[in-house]
Scaffold this active site. Structure first.
Site, PDB file in Angstrom:
ATOM      1  CG  ASP A   1      -1.971   1.088   1.133  1.00  0.00           C
ATOM      2  OD1 ASP A   1      -3.004   0.845   0.489  1.00  0.00           O
ATOM      3  OD2 ASP A   1      -1.756   2.183   1.702  1.00  0.00           O
TER       4      ASP A   1
ATOM      5  CD  GLU B   1      -4.426   4.286  -1.584  1.00  0.00           C
ATOM      6  OE1 GLU B   1      -4.548   4.789  -0.459  1.00  0.00           O
ATOM      7  OE2 GLU B   1      -5.319   4.330  -2.459  1.00  0.00           O
TER       8      GLU B   1
ATOM      9  CG  ASP C   1      -4.759   8.403 -12.467  1.00  0.00           C
ATOM     10  OD1 ASP C   1      -5.046   7.909 -11.355  1.00  0.00           O
ATOM     11  OD2 ASP C   1      -5.600   8.893 -13.238  1.00  0.00           O
TER      12      ASP C   1
ATOM     13  CG  ASN D   1      -4.643  11.144  -5.643  1.00  0.00           C
ATOM     14  OD1 ASN D   1      -4.014  11.167  -6.703  1.00  0.00           O
ATOM     15  ND2 ASN D   1      -5.199  10.044  -5.176  1.00  0.00           N
TER      16      ASN D   1
END
Length: 255
Positions: free
Chosen positions: A120, A163, A137, A128
């Site tokens: 993770d 993620e 992305d 973000n």
């Protein structure tokens, strides 16, 4: 990425082509049947114009085989779209769970080691929020690329969602898988993504690993739960690290 997957792709096209060839074989026979029902002897009809039937057999065979071959390609393309994560190009969560079940059964049948790593990205929401989802992305695609470069061809890599990524290490115990997981962690840490402003951003990952011999393999849900619990421990311990689940004995669902 997966030898069996591509061999299935190759086989599916030719199975469809064979089916097309079998259908084509019955085209001239069907015409002879029509002649018979019309009161004409099939043998006489064939003798009267054999080249017509040769042409029908050849023409329908080529047409049916080509159409069926193309159909097989389209079927596999649609199957691939259903199994591939559109952003990273890795396998998706759906296919991961299918593969996890198959690997568990193989490990049990042949008494082989098996390990799972759950990864993770640390503080990905901050990326973000700071740089936007487009940059996020790009970071995800970069991590996917690092993963594929860091594992063997026999290993299985998928994006489990958001993620989170997973790696199945077939024929590998948890301690050896942890060595690879640490290599992945460092590779991700040292890999940076260039952004339009000219700077570069990096990302860290926390990784949980579970597998034999610390875990007796009962089912895929148990293996995933143990690796996920190890990931949680890695997060709670400060992130950017690999934690191996070392509970001995048989793992029971719900523990």
């Amino acid at each position: 990425m997966e030898v069996k997957y591509f061999s299935d792709f190759f086989g599916r096209r030719f199975v469809r082509a064979l089916q097309g060839a079998l259908l084509a074989f019955f085209a001239p026979l069907g015409w002879l049947l029509i002649q018979f029902l019309s009161g004409v002897s099939p043998l006489d009809a064939f003798k009267a114009d054999p080249y017509l039937y040769y042409y029908m057999l050849f023409g329908t065979t080529v047409s049916f085989v080509a159409f069926a071959f193309r159909l097989g390609i389209e079927e596999e393309r649609l199957r691939q779209l259903a199994l591939i994560d559109g952003l990273t190009g890795l396998f998706n969560a759906r296919y991961f769970h299918e593969r996890l079940h198959d690997e568990i059964e193989t490990a049990k049948r042949y008494n082989l080691p098996l390990s799972l790593a759950v990864l993770d990205l640390d503080h990905f929401k901050l990326i973000n929020d700071t740089y936007g989802h487009q940059v996020g992305d790009i970071v995800l695609k970069n991590v996917a690329s690092v993963l594929m470069r860091s594992v063997r061809q026999t290993d299985f890599v998928a994006r489990a969602g958001g993620e989170e990524f997973v790696v199945l290490f077939s024929g590998t115990n948890a301690d050896d898988a942890a060595v690879v997981a640490e290599r992945i962690r460092m590779a991700v840490k040292t890999s940076q993504v260039r952004i339009k402003t000219g700077g570069a951003i990096g990302v860290n990952v926390s990784i949980g690993v579970a597998g034999t011999p610390h875990l007796a393999l009962l089912d895929g849900d148990v293996l995933y739960a143990r690796a996920d619990a190890a990931l949680y421990q890695a997060k709670q311990s400060g992130r950017d690290r690999v934690v191996v689940d070392r509970q001995n004995g048989v793992a029971h669902p719900g523990q």
